[in-house]
Design a protein around this motif. Sequence first.
Motif, PDB file in Angstrom:
ATOM      1  N   GLU A 298       0.896  -1.236   0.126  1.00 34.81           N
ATOM      2  CA  GLU A 298       0.066   0.136  -0.101  1.00 34.81           C
ATOM      3  C   GLU A 298       0.799   1.276   0.050  1.00 34.81           C
ATOM      4  OE1 GLU A 298      -4.180   1.640   1.997  1.00 34.81           O
ATOM      5  OE2 GLU A 298      -3.135  -0.523   2.729  1.00 34.81           O
ATOM      6  N   ARG A 299       0.472   2.320  -0.991  1.00 29.60           N
ATOM      7  CA  ARG A 299       1.354   3.483  -0.991  1.00 29.60           C
ATOM      8  C   ARG A 299       2.192   4.060   0.268  1.00 29.60           C
ATOM      9  NH1 ARG A 299       2.488   5.322  -5.978  1.00 29.60           N
ATOM     10  NH2 ARG A 299       0.678   4.301  -6.805  1.00 29.60           N
ATOM     11  N   SER A 300       1.042   4.430   0.934  1.00 26.71           N
ATOM     12  CA  SER A 300       1.547   5.176   2.347  1.00 26.71           C
ATOM     13  C   SER A 300       2.604   4.369   3.093  1.00 26.71           C
ATOM     14  CB  SER A 300       0.193   5.137   3.266  1.00 26.71           C
ATOM     15  OG  SER A 300      -0.321   3.885   3.737  1.00 26.71           O
ATOM     16  N   PRO A 400       3.710  -0.647  -5.837  1.00 30.22           N
ATOM     17  CA  PRO A 400       2.620  -0.098  -5.030  1.00 30.22           C
ATOM     18  C   PRO A 400       1.222  -0.134  -5.487  1.00 30.22           C
ATOM     19  CG  PRO A 400       3.403   1.521  -6.521  1.00 30.22           C
ATOM     20  CD  PRO A 400       4.103   0.203  -6.840  1.00 30.22           C
ATOM     21  N   PHE A 401       0.254  -0.250  -4.393  1.00 29.53           N
ATOM     22  CA  PHE A 401      -1.297   0.272  -4.792  1.00 29.53           C
ATOM     23  C   PHE A 401      -1.683   1.065  -3.809  1.00 29.53           C
ATOM     24  CE2 PHE A 401      -0.996  -3.244  -1.468  1.00 29.53           C
ATOM     25  CZ  PHE A 401      -2.035  -2.900  -0.657  1.00 29.53           C
ATOM     26  N   ASP A 405      -9.262  -2.955  -3.950  1.00 35.12           N
ATOM     27  CA  ASP A 405      -9.683  -3.390  -5.415  1.00 35.12           C
ATOM     28  C   ASP A 405      -8.382  -3.619  -6.134  1.00 35.12           C
ATOM     29  OD1 ASP A 405     -12.225  -3.943  -4.516  1.00 35.12           O
ATOM     30  OD2 ASP A 405     -13.070  -2.056  -5.454  1.00 35.12           O
ATOM     31  N   GLU A 406      -7.620  -2.369  -6.205  1.00 33.24           N
ATOM     32  CA  GLU A 406      -6.525  -2.525  -6.972  1.00 33.24           C
ATOM     33  C   GLU A 406      -5.609  -3.686  -6.689  1.00 33.24           C
ATOM     34  OE1 GLU A 406      -2.932   0.593  -8.605  1.00 33.24           O
ATOM     35  OE2 GLU A 406      -4.075   1.052  -6.814  1.00 33.24           O
ATOM     36  N   ALA A 407      -5.121  -3.759  -5.475  1.00 42.03           N
ATOM     37  CA  ALA A 407      -4.393  -4.911  -5.105  1.00 42.03           C
ATOM     38  C   ALA A 407      -4.900  -6.006  -5.408  1.00 42.03           C
ATOM     39  CB  ALA A 407      -4.161  -4.874  -3.567  1.00 42.03           C
TER      40      ALA A 407
END
Length: 488
Positions: A298-300, A400-401, A405-407
């Motif tokens: 996850e991007r964060s 990254p995601f 849903d994207e992951a």
Amino acid sequence: MTATPTIDTEPALLIGEDRLAEASGGTFDHVFPGTGQVNAVIPMAGPEEIDRAVRSAAAAQREWAALPVERRRELMIALARAIDADTENLARLNVHDYAVPIMMAPGQVGLLSKFFDYYAGWIDKVTGQTAPVMGSHDVNMITREPYGVIGVIVPWNGPLVGIAMAVAPALAGGNAVVIKPPELAPLAPLRFGELCREVGLPAGLVNVVPGGPEAGDALVRHRGIGKLHFTGSGATAKKIAVAAADTLKPLSFELGGKSANVVFADANLDRAVMIAAFMGPLTQSGQSCACGSRILVERSIYPEFQERLVAAVAHVPIGDPFDPSMMMGPVVSAAAADRITGTIDEAVRSGTGRLLTGGKRLGGDLAEGYYIEPTVFADVPNSSPLAQIETFGPVVSVMPFDTEDEAVAIANDSDFGLVAYAHTSDFERAHRVSGRLEAGSVWINAFSEIQPSGPYGGYKESGYGRLGGIEGLHEFTQVKNTRITLGS
């Protein structure tokens, strides 16, 4: 410097009661991956020895099936205890075979004995059922019976695990087996065959015939083989499927993977990094079907995760696999090393992601062996060959995601589906994501840990069929329906 170890037994094919130090397939110079030097000369089966092994197995299977179930159970348990008693020797042979570090090799031996213990318990529980017949009082029985002789082609990256998962349920189901270990890892399987003899299994019930493609083709095509199980590459599995078409032989496959490891921002980051490192480039130098080689973050937490992962793999002890302090050894062969470094070089040349660490062969005292640094790329497009083609080496891609849903979409965007990993502290998310991931096994906040009671196998091009659990036993039995008329 790593010294080339030697083995203290002469390798020989095990067929029926015989040990064959010479065979029609010639010989193979087995190379120890830690040094690049020959450590054993292996006699290789040809079609002649395959035919002999199948005929021996067919005779032994009839003897095995006629034994009382309690005697068969006793013999399988005795085999498990013999494996336990021989753990040190089997582990050492595992290292000779393909240079798995000695600190990890005993675990594979332990799994072997666990599978035989587990399936010994199923021998007297393979019960059938009856079903009513419309308009009749006839007895209609549904039972499970053995196929007869099972062909088992095991992989070089964990041959004892391959034997555990296929041979234990095959014997419990009443079958005999012909095991074809690969030329790259025949030594531990041959010792397993000797243990089968030592505990008193019928001669020929377990035959071990190392061989190359010619022997494999003969085994697949042999009309005496009731079913064949193969663990290995998808490319070879497709050739097997074509060859087996002549006899319409049933098959089961456990094939490769390009498994996704999804790390959400709410995960225990220490644990997620440890699992990503271990189940990525470190375990068996990335030569694992369950390697989590696509790490989705996850991007964060993406920058922090990269830093932690690089730190985790950068100081791993790499060297002589017989040294108990080493966590990572070489890859299996010179050809594998060339292929893996070629994949790395092409990714760098084409600008596929950013190389964060690794990427090179190790030199110095390790230069003669096939040692490759654990390698991490970041910002890898999921459509790239690096993310889509199984590298089967110590190479992982981090990407990254932004949303769940994207992951899931990225994770499922693959031709493979053997296993998947996810890390989250959200119990509801764990259930949602595990249900959406297209893989035969999903591991939440956990390592990939094969257990005898759990079915294991793939979706999509990662194969079909299951090993482990009652599903694994059913894989090696076939269903018969018998109807007995009562009255005229």
